[in-house]
Scaffold this motif. Structure first.
Motif, mmCIF file in Angstrom:
data_model
loop_
_atom_site.group_PDB
_atom_site.id
_atom_site.type_symbol
_atom_site.label_atom_id
_atom_site.label_comp_id
_atom_site.label_asym_id
_atom_site.label_seq_id
_atom_site.Cartn_x
_atom_site.Cartn_y
_atom_site.Cartn_z
ATOM 1 N N GLY A 30 37.921 44.755 35.721
ATOM 2 C CA GLY A 30 38.984 43.655 37.473
ATOM 3 C C GLY A 30 39.170 42.299 36.614
ATOM 4 N N TYR A 31 38.899 41.500 35.700
ATOM 5 C CA TYR A 31 39.033 40.508 35.465
ATOM 6 C C TYR A 31 40.848 40.151 34.417
ATOM 7 N N ASN A 32 40.782 41.606 33.927
ATOM 8 C CA ASN A 32 42.748 41.574 33.625
ATOM 9 C C ASN A 32 43.171 42.102 34.700
ATOM 10 N N ALA A 33 43.030 43.067 35.532
ATOM 11 C CA ALA A 33 43.176 43.391 37.005
ATOM 12 C C ALA A 33 44.300 42.048 37.774
ATOM 13 N N ILE A 34 43.185 41.367 37.496
ATOM 14 C CA ILE A 34 43.868 39.973 38.337
ATOM 15 C C ILE A 34 44.559 39.173 37.695
ATOM 16 N N ILE A 35 44.441 39.734 36.736
ATOM 17 C CA ILE A 35 46.340 38.469 35.698
ATOM 18 C C ILE A 35 46.739 39.144 35.883
ATOM 19 N N LEU A 36 47.032 40.709 35.688
ATOM 20 C CA LEU A 36 48.414 41.920 35.802
ATOM 21 C C LEU A 36 48.861 41.613 37.131
ATOM 22 N N SER A 82 46.459 38.683 16.639
ATOM 23 C CA SER A 82 47.476 38.023 17.325
ATOM 24 C C SER A 82 48.837 37.990 16.408
ATOM 25 N N ILE A 83 49.456 37.270 15.647
ATOM 26 C CA ILE A 83 50.417 37.247 15.082
ATOM 27 C C ILE A 83 50.796 39.039 14.992
ATOM 28 N N ILE A 84 50.420 39.659 14.580
ATOM 29 C CA ILE A 84 50.822 40.832 14.711
ATOM 30 C C ILE A 84 51.205 41.458 16.756
ATOM 31 N N GLN A 85 50.126 41.150 17.238
ATOM 32 C CA GLN A 85 50.867 42.085 18.968
ATOM 33 C C GLN A 85 51.867 40.870 19.205
ATOM 34 N N LEU A 86 52.105 40.128 18.535
ATOM 35 C CA LEU A 86 53.096 39.217 18.885
ATOM 36 C C LEU A 86 54.731 39.384 18.802
ATOM 37 N N ARG A 87 54.593 40.139 17.227
ATOM 38 C CA ARG A 87 55.476 40.345 16.471
ATOM 39 C C ARG A 87 55.949 41.728 17.370
ATOM 40 N N LEU A 104 56.397 43.513 32.785
ATOM 41 C CA LEU A 104 55.076 43.176 33.044
ATOM 42 C C LEU A 104 54.478 42.949 31.506
ATOM 43 N N ARG A 105 55.515 43.304 30.528
ATOM 44 C CA ARG A 105 55.289 42.817 29.078
ATOM 45 C C ARG A 105 54.899 42.058 29.388
ATOM 46 N N PRO A 106 55.299 40.790 29.000
ATOM 47 C CA PRO A 106 54.231 39.353 28.946
ATOM 48 C C PRO A 106 52.886 38.777 29.829
ATOM 49 N N THR A 107 52.655 39.321 30.283
ATOM 50 C CA THR A 107 51.615 39.411 30.592
ATOM 51 C C THR A 107 50.390 40.236 30.612
ATOM 52 N N LEU A 108 50.842 41.724 30.161
ATOM 53 C CA LEU A 108 50.074 42.961 29.410
ATOM 54 C C LEU A 108 49.758 42.632 27.855
ATOM 55 N N LEU A 109 51.098 41.534 27.049
ATOM 56 C CA LEU A 109 50.741 40.847 25.920
ATOM 57 C C LEU A 109 49.449 39.730 25.709
ATOM 58 N N PHE A 110 49.486 38.781 27.243
ATOM 59 C CA PHE A 110 48.370 37.797 26.918
ATOM 60 C C PHE A 110 47.121 38.714 27.046
ATOM 61 N N CYS A 111 47.221 38.984 28.222
ATOM 62 C CA CYS A 111 45.638 39.970 28.353
ATOM 63 C C CYS A 111 45.223 40.867 26.908
ATOM 64 N N LEU A 112 46.231 41.888 26.467
ATOM 65 C CA LEU A 112 46.323 42.376 25.160
ATOM 66 C C LEU A 112 45.149 40.989 23.877
ATOM 67 N N VAL A 113 45.960 39.569 23.781
ATOM 68 C CA VAL A 113 45.452 38.837 22.696
ATOM 69 C C VAL A 113 43.927 38.831 23.172
ATOM 70 N N LEU A 114 44.020 37.901 23.887
ATOM 71 C CA LEU A 114 42.939 37.465 24.795
ATOM 72 C C LEU A 114 41.992 38.638 24.729
ATOM 73 N N SER A 115 41.736 40.011 24.837
ATOM 74 C CA SER A 115 41.040 40.799 24.271
ATOM 75 C C SER A 115 40.350 40.842 23.699
ATOM 76 N N VAL A 116 41.346 40.968 22.680
ATOM 77 C CA VAL A 116 41.312 41.812 20.710
ATOM 78 C C VAL A 116 40.628 39.728 19.994
ATOM 79 N N ILE A 117 41.250 38.951 21.054
ATOM 80 C CA ILE A 117 39.952 37.974 20.834
ATOM 81 C C ILE A 117 38.777 37.867 20.400
#
Length: 299
Positions: A179-185, A288-293, A219-232
């Motif tokens: 739900g938290y990531n859904a609100i960000i998306l 994080s670097i790999i995901q951003l690249r 939506l890719r920039p927002t998905l990328l943000f959620c992905l990086v935070l989730s991995v960390i």
């Protein structure tokens, strides 16, 4: 004939003319930053090169770092963390994306209540909800096993078998963070102009085509943000395996966070715990670097 002032004297002159008041205002923050953030980071890094159990007289060496390569428990914790990462994060982001699209639909009534309901799990304390999940999946009197036996299915020993125990951890994380990531998306979806969808509808694009060709790319920039935070966050996972399964059965759900805690606050081997912590930080930085690249291009 005039002579040019030396560069050092010019810099000294500019500093003399610079107002000093702003620096005095930020001085308290700088002192707190250096005392409680910068110095602990430097100190823990230096500690990772010492056997802290020998005291301040321990020599600097690479024993803690070389131990990481040979430590079977560290490899187990690393493997378990990656299992959770590779299963839970993609599943959570997929569910969060679908949920965000549903919450953004104009057909949904009382959208504000639904948004609050799906965000509410984040408000619950991690200790409290971990205790609830441990009770729900209790083998003898848990509600989950009662529901299974009530419909004629066999009870599952959730917390004492490696596979079911890992499933409980993943389900707990999904319940808390989807739900938290859904609100960000959802915020990212609301930033997409309706004109784009109207133009696509006029061109004959179906809702499915609009989702794959318009929604996901924008939506890719927002998905990328959620992905990086989730991995960390997953690499730092501690509370759920520590309180729901106690890293068990055996070490089946031991993560890097719980192993770091065991070394630091049970074995009091803070030097080795520091080496583990910096290894986790390095892995998170690499991911994080790999995901951003890979996913951050043209976003």
């Amino acid at each position: 004939m005039t002579t040019k002032a030396a560069p050092s004297s010019r810099r000294a002159g500019r500093w003399a003319r610079t107002p000093k008041a702003p620096y005095f205002f930020i001085l308290p923050y700088l002192l707190i930053f250096l005392t409680f953030w910068a110095w602990p980071i430097i100190s823990s890094f230096l500690m990772s090169f010492k056997d802290s159990r020998l005291g301040a007289s321990a020599p600097y060496a690479l024993s803690n770092w070389s131990r990481l390569v040979e430590d079977e428990f560290f490899r187990t914790a690393l493997r378990n963390t990656f299992v959770i990462l590779l299963i839970q994060v993609p599943l959570m982001l997929s569910l969060a994306t679908v949920l965000a699209v549903a919450l953004n639909s104009k057909l949904l009534k009382a959208a504000g209540w639904f948004r609050f309901a799906f965000f509410a799990p984040l408000v619950v304390g991690t200790v409290a909800y971990s205790a609830v999940f441990r009770l729900l999946f209790n083998t003898d009197f848990g509600m989950v096993n009662r529901a299974l036996t009530g419909i004629g299915l066999p009870a599952v020993d959730w917390l004492n078998q490696s596979g079911p125990a890992m499933s409980v951890i993943i389900m707990a994380l999904l319940w808390r963070w989807t739900g938290y990531n859904a609100i960000i998306l959802l915020a990212g979806l609301q930033g997409i102009s309706e004109d784009v969808y109207e133009a696509a509808s006029i061109d004959g694009a179906t809702p499915a085509q609009q989702f794959w060709k318009i929604t996901l790319p924008l939506l890719r920039p927002t998905l990328l943000f959620c992905l990086v935070l989730s991995v960390i966050g997953t690499l730092q996972l501690f509370t759920e395996p520590a309180l729901i399964t106690n890293s068990g059965p055996g070490n089946a759900t031991m993560t890097l966070g719980t192993y770091l805690y065991q070394q630091g606050f049970r074995s009091f081997n803070f030097g080795y715990a520091s080496a583990i912590a910096y290894t986790v930080a390095a892995i998170a930085a690499v991911f994080s670097i790999i995901q951003l690249r890979l996913f951050g291009r043209d976003s």
